[in-house]
Design a protein around this motif. Structure first.
Motif, PDB file in Angstrom:
ATOM      1  N   ILE A 128       1.120  -1.199   0.067  1.00 22.95           N
ATOM      2  CA  ILE A 128      -0.137  -0.087   0.019  1.00 22.95           C
ATOM      3  C   ILE A 128       0.834   1.341   0.106  1.00 22.95           C
ATOM      4  CG2 ILE A 128      -1.976  -0.914   1.270  1.00 22.95           C
ATOM      5  CD1 ILE A 128      -1.213   0.238   3.854  1.00 22.95           C
ATOM      6  N   TYR A 129       0.337   2.219  -0.173  1.00 24.40           N
ATOM      7  CA  TYR A 129       1.011   3.618  -0.439  1.00 24.40           C
ATOM      8  C   TYR A 129       1.582   4.165   1.044  1.00 24.40           C
ATOM      9  CZ  TYR A 129       0.063   3.733  -5.218  1.00 24.40           C
ATOM     10  OH  TYR A 129       0.100   3.423  -6.637  1.00 24.40           O
ATOM     11  N   PRO A 130       2.678   4.814   1.180  1.00 28.10           N
ATOM     12  CA  PRO A 130       3.248   5.399   2.251  1.00 28.10           C
ATOM     13  C   PRO A 130       2.127   6.258   3.032  1.00 28.10           C
ATOM     14  CG  PRO A 130       4.747   5.666   0.617  1.00 28.10           C
ATOM     15  CD  PRO A 130       3.438   5.248   0.091  1.00 28.10           C
ATOM     16  N   ASP A 131       2.044   6.602   4.340  1.00 28.29           N
ATOM     17  CA  ASP A 131       1.116   7.458   4.986  1.00 28.29           C
ATOM     18  C   ASP A 131       1.610   8.853   4.569  1.00 28.29           C
ATOM     19  OD1 ASP A 131      -0.920   8.091   6.500  1.00 28.29           O
ATOM     20  OD2 ASP A 131       0.165   7.890   8.471  1.00 28.29           O
ATOM     21  N   CYS A 184      -5.534  -2.034  -2.823  1.00 34.14           N
ATOM     22  CA  CYS A 184      -4.702  -1.043  -3.641  1.00 34.14           C
ATOM     23  C   CYS A 184      -4.512  -1.308  -4.989  1.00 34.14           C
ATOM     24  CB  CYS A 184      -3.387  -1.058  -2.820  1.00 34.14           C
ATOM     25  SG  CYS A 184      -2.216   0.015  -3.354  1.00 34.14           S
ATOM     26  N   GLN A 185      -4.337  -2.907  -5.209  1.00 30.23           N
ATOM     27  CA  GLN A 185      -4.353  -2.931  -6.592  1.00 30.23           C
ATOM     28  C   GLN A 185      -5.623  -2.812  -7.436  1.00 30.23           C
ATOM     29  OE1 GLN A 185      -1.650  -4.891  -8.438  1.00 30.23           O
ATOM     30  NE2 GLN A 185      -2.946  -4.055  -9.998  1.00 30.23           N
ATOM     31  N   ALA A 186      -6.609  -2.685  -6.853  1.00 30.99           N
ATOM     32  CA  ALA A 186      -7.852  -2.392  -7.630  1.00 30.99           C
ATOM     33  C   ALA A 186      -8.044  -0.798  -7.950  1.00 30.99           C
ATOM     34  CB  ALA A 186      -9.062  -2.526  -7.017  1.00 30.99           C
ATOM     35  N   SER A 187      -7.617   0.148  -7.057  1.00 30.97           N
ATOM     36  CA  SER A 187      -7.372   1.513  -7.304  1.00 30.97           C
ATOM     37  C   SER A 187      -6.335   1.783  -8.318  1.00 30.97           C
ATOM     38  CB  SER A 187      -6.992   2.340  -5.979  1.00 30.97           C
ATOM     39  OG  SER A 187      -5.817   2.082  -5.507  1.00 30.97           O
ATOM     40  N   ARG A 229      -4.047   5.373   2.252  1.00 31.08           N
ATOM     41  CA  ARG A 229      -2.753   4.679   1.673  1.00 31.08           C
ATOM     42  C   ARG A 229      -3.344   3.516   0.552  1.00 31.08           C
ATOM     43  NH1 ARG A 229       0.571   2.521   6.448  1.00 31.08           N
ATOM     44  NH2 ARG A 229       2.236   2.316   4.764  1.00 31.08           N
ATOM     45  N   LEU A 230      -4.523   3.400   0.082  1.00 26.44           N
ATOM     46  CA  LEU A 230      -5.064   2.515  -0.832  1.00 26.44           C
ATOM     47  C   LEU A 230      -4.946   3.294  -2.128  1.00 26.44           C
ATOM     48  CD1 LEU A 230      -8.246   1.173   1.223  1.00 26.44           C
ATOM     49  CD2 LEU A 230      -6.030   0.347   0.911  1.00 26.44           C
ATOM     50  N   PHE A 231      -4.578   4.392  -2.323  1.00 28.51           N
ATOM     51  CA  PHE A 231      -4.714   5.147  -3.618  1.00 28.51           C
ATOM     52  C   PHE A 231      -3.308   6.058  -3.757  1.00 28.51           C
ATOM     53  CE2 PHE A 231      -8.927   4.850  -1.408  1.00 28.51           C
ATOM     54  CZ  PHE A 231      -9.564   4.432  -2.364  1.00 28.51           C
ATOM     55  N   GLN A 258     -22.520  18.468  12.026  1.00 30.17           N
ATOM     56  CA  GLN A 258     -21.361  18.985  11.326  1.00 30.17           C
ATOM     57  C   GLN A 258     -20.492  17.778  10.954  1.00 30.17           C
ATOM     58  OE1 GLN A 258     -20.053  21.637  14.614  1.00 30.17           O
ATOM     59  NE2 GLN A 258     -19.953  23.341  12.796  1.00 30.17           N
ATOM     60  N   ILE A 259     -20.213  17.459   9.536  1.00 32.51           N
ATOM     61  CA  ILE A 259     -19.604  16.394   9.119  1.00 32.51           C
ATOM     62  C   ILE A 259     -18.238  16.423   8.798  1.00 32.51           C
ATOM     63  CG2 ILE A 259     -19.548  14.715   7.165  1.00 32.51           C
ATOM     64  CD1 ILE A 259     -22.128  14.800   8.929  1.00 32.51           C
ATOM     65  N   TYR A 260     -17.185  15.780   9.382  1.00 35.09           N
ATOM     66  CA  TYR A 260     -15.908  16.124   9.431  1.00 35.09           C
ATOM     67  C   TYR A 260     -15.428  15.320   8.091  1.00 35.09           C
ATOM     68  CZ  TYR A 260     -10.874  14.922   9.797  1.00 35.09           C
ATOM     69  OH  TYR A 260      -9.413  14.869   9.692  1.00 35.09           O
ATOM     70  N   VAL A 261     -14.789  16.199   7.216  1.00 39.12           N
ATOM     71  CA  VAL A 261     -14.207  15.750   6.009  1.00 39.12           C
ATOM     72  C   VAL A 261     -12.629  16.080   5.816  1.00 39.12           C
ATOM     73  CG1 VAL A 261     -14.438  15.999   3.648  1.00 39.12           C
ATOM     74  CG2 VAL A 261     -16.421  16.473   5.012  1.00 39.12           C
ATOM     75  N   GLU A 262     -11.857  15.444   5.186  1.00 37.14           N
ATOM     76  CA  GLU A 262     -10.557  15.536   4.894  1.00 37.14           C
ATOM     77  C   GLU A 262     -10.271  15.279   3.575  1.00 37.14           C
ATOM     78  OE1 GLU A 262      -8.223  11.498   6.122  1.00 37.14           O
ATOM     79  OE2 GLU A 262      -8.598  12.700   7.952  1.00 37.14           O
ATOM     80  N   GLU A 263      -9.229  16.032   2.855  1.00 39.50           N
ATOM     81  CA  GLU A 263      -8.671  15.903   1.516  1.00 39.50           C
ATOM     82  C   GLU A 263      -7.278  15.561   1.733  1.00 39.50           C
ATOM     83  OE1 GLU A 263      -8.523  18.708  -2.548  1.00 39.50           O
ATOM     84  OE2 GLU A 263      -7.706  19.079  -0.452  1.00 39.50           O
ATOM     85  N   SER A 264      -6.866  14.726   0.906  1.00 41.15           N
ATOM     86  CA  SER A 264      -5.533  14.511   0.722  1.00 41.15           C
ATOM     87  C   SER A 264      -4.976  13.908  -0.702  1.00 41.15           C
ATOM     88  CB  SER A 264      -5.020  13.596   1.858  1.00 41.15           C
ATOM     89  OG  SER A 264      -5.668  12.184   1.473  1.00 41.15           O
ATOM     90  N   GLY A 265      -3.734  13.929  -1.022  1.00 39.54           N
ATOM     91  CA  GLY A 265      -3.211  13.798  -2.092  1.00 39.54           C
ATOM     92  C   GLY A 265      -3.270  14.642  -3.051  1.00 39.54           C
ATOM     93  N   ASN A 266      -3.540  14.458  -4.605  1.00 34.92           N
ATOM     94  CA  ASN A 266      -3.277  15.705  -5.654  1.00 34.92           C
ATOM     95  C   ASN A 266      -4.690  16.364  -5.456  1.00 34.92           C
ATOM     96  OD1 ASN A 266      -3.125  16.916  -7.900  1.00 34.92           O
ATOM     97  ND2 ASN A 266      -2.473  15.280  -9.021  1.00 34.92           N
ATOM     98  N   PRO A 267      -4.462  17.541  -5.177  1.00 36.68           N
ATOM     99  CA  PRO A 267      -5.674  18.579  -5.139  1.00 36.68           C
ATOM    100  C   PRO A 267      -6.292  18.641  -6.570  1.00 36.68           C
ATOM    101  CG  PRO A 267      -3.719  19.524  -3.890  1.00 36.68           C
ATOM    102  CD  PRO A 267      -3.273  18.538  -4.651  1.00 36.68           C
ATOM    103  N   LYS A 268      -5.576  18.445  -7.758  1.00 35.56           N
ATOM    104  CA  LYS A 268      -6.142  18.392  -8.920  1.00 35.56           C
ATOM    105  C   LYS A 268      -6.131  17.110  -9.529  1.00 35.56           C
ATOM    106  CE  LYS A 268      -4.273  22.961 -10.037  1.00 35.56           C
ATOM    107  NZ  LYS A 268      -3.464  23.719 -11.030  1.00 35.56           N
TER     108      LYS A 268
END
Length: 321
Positions: free
Chosen positions: A3-6, A307-310, A53-55, A22-32
């Protein structure tokens, strides 16, 4: 590396709903990058850094959220305005907040239930689905998990401990859930917490092919256990707020959407027949039955398959451009 690094989040926020949550939301990775929304399990689980880490973070814009009443969403443990339709509306609000068009919709366990129901309501917003540990939310699926003739036959010792808080007359899944819910609503905080831990211990003890003491410790940690037990009982007492067999009967709405389904052969929480039945009528799906694996994403083989599926979908999305 399976799987990908943290990675750290790019941003975290709380989205206000129209009815008090109020719904907690987080974004990570490539913003675009290509957007993926991940639905956690439970009901009552929470987001985890493991989901990120699956993506591939260079390709995907990874969006994870805590469902109502659990994790970092507020108010904690609130059952008011907390139904499946409310959670579906929250996913749509998240999609609109980030101005997303179509998304890869992913999830595990109860997260597959929620993802499938969202896709059936908003098929135009879903480009593909990555689903791990299918749960269809039917009466027979609850019976498998909680009644004496299901998973209990494989784990009679753990099931005996689970029944410690039940009367002899509680035999059907609805009776069992109702009695547990009464303990979870007790004014006696010690009784409340002990019942929550017993409820969560049962599921965690049968979630992996090879028992993990660490996973049970994490599952019975007070904050997690209180939310998981209360919200599972709340949803399951109400048959997940859906019609019986609703997902399979409405599969024609999403049959055009490509899906990868991952399920452990020895999954004792959500028996394999659920994934098998879904795959049999979903012509655009692929089912990967993972040998020597159970239900938990904590199992290396399950995480590796996700991870392979992603990565497979990443290639698919690149080809679509």
């Amino acid at each position: 590396m399976f799987i990908y690094p943290d990675i750290k989040t790019n941003q975290t926020l709380w989205l206000d709903t129209t009815n008090g949550h109020q719904i907690y939301v987080e974004e990570s990775g490539n913003p675009k990058g290509y957007p993926v929304i991940y639905c956690h399990g439970g009901p009552g689980g929470a987001s985890s850094s493991q989901f990120r880490r699956l993506f591939d973070p260079e390709f995907y814009r990874i969006i994870i959220f805590d469902q109502r009443g659990c994790g970092q969403s507020k108010p904690f443990l609130s059952l008011e305005n907390n139904t499946t339709d409310d959670l579906i509306a929250d996913i749509e609000q998240i999609r609109n907040h980030f101005k997303l068009n179509k998304v890869l919709l992913a999830g595990g366990s109860w997260g597959t239930t929620l993802a499938l129901l969202y896709a059936q309501k908003y098929p135009q917003n879903v480009s593909a689905m990555l689903l791990r540990g299918i749960f269809l939310g039917r009466k027979q699926d609850l019976a498998w998990l909680y009644e004496k003739d299901g998973a209990a036959r494989l784990f009679p010792d753990y099931y005996q401990a689970f029944r410690h808080y039940l009367t002899d007359s509680a035999q059907s899944s609805q009776q069992i859930i109702s009695e547990y819910l009464a303990h979870l609503n007790s004014q006696n905080q010690l009784e409340h917490l002990a019942a929550a831990k017993a409820w969560c211990a049962w599921e965690s003890q049968i979630a992996q092919l090879h028992y993990s003491h660490q996973e049970t410790e994490a599952a019975t940690e007070a904050h997690h256990a209180l939310a998981m037990a209360l919200l599972e009982c709340h949803y399951f007492k109400n048959n997940c707020f859906i019609k019986e067999n609703q997902i399979l009967e409405n599969l024609d709405k999403i049959e055009h959407i490509p899906a990868i389904i991952i399920h452990g052969r020895y999954d004792s929480v959500c028996d394999l027949s659920q994934a098998w039945q879904l795959h049999q009528i979903w012509q655009n799906s692929q089912l990967f039955i993972i040998p020597e694996a159970g239900h938990s994403l904590g199992e290396i083989a399950i995480a590796k398959a996700c991870c392979q599926a992603s990565n497979d979908f990443m290639k698919y999305f690149k080809e679509q451009k």
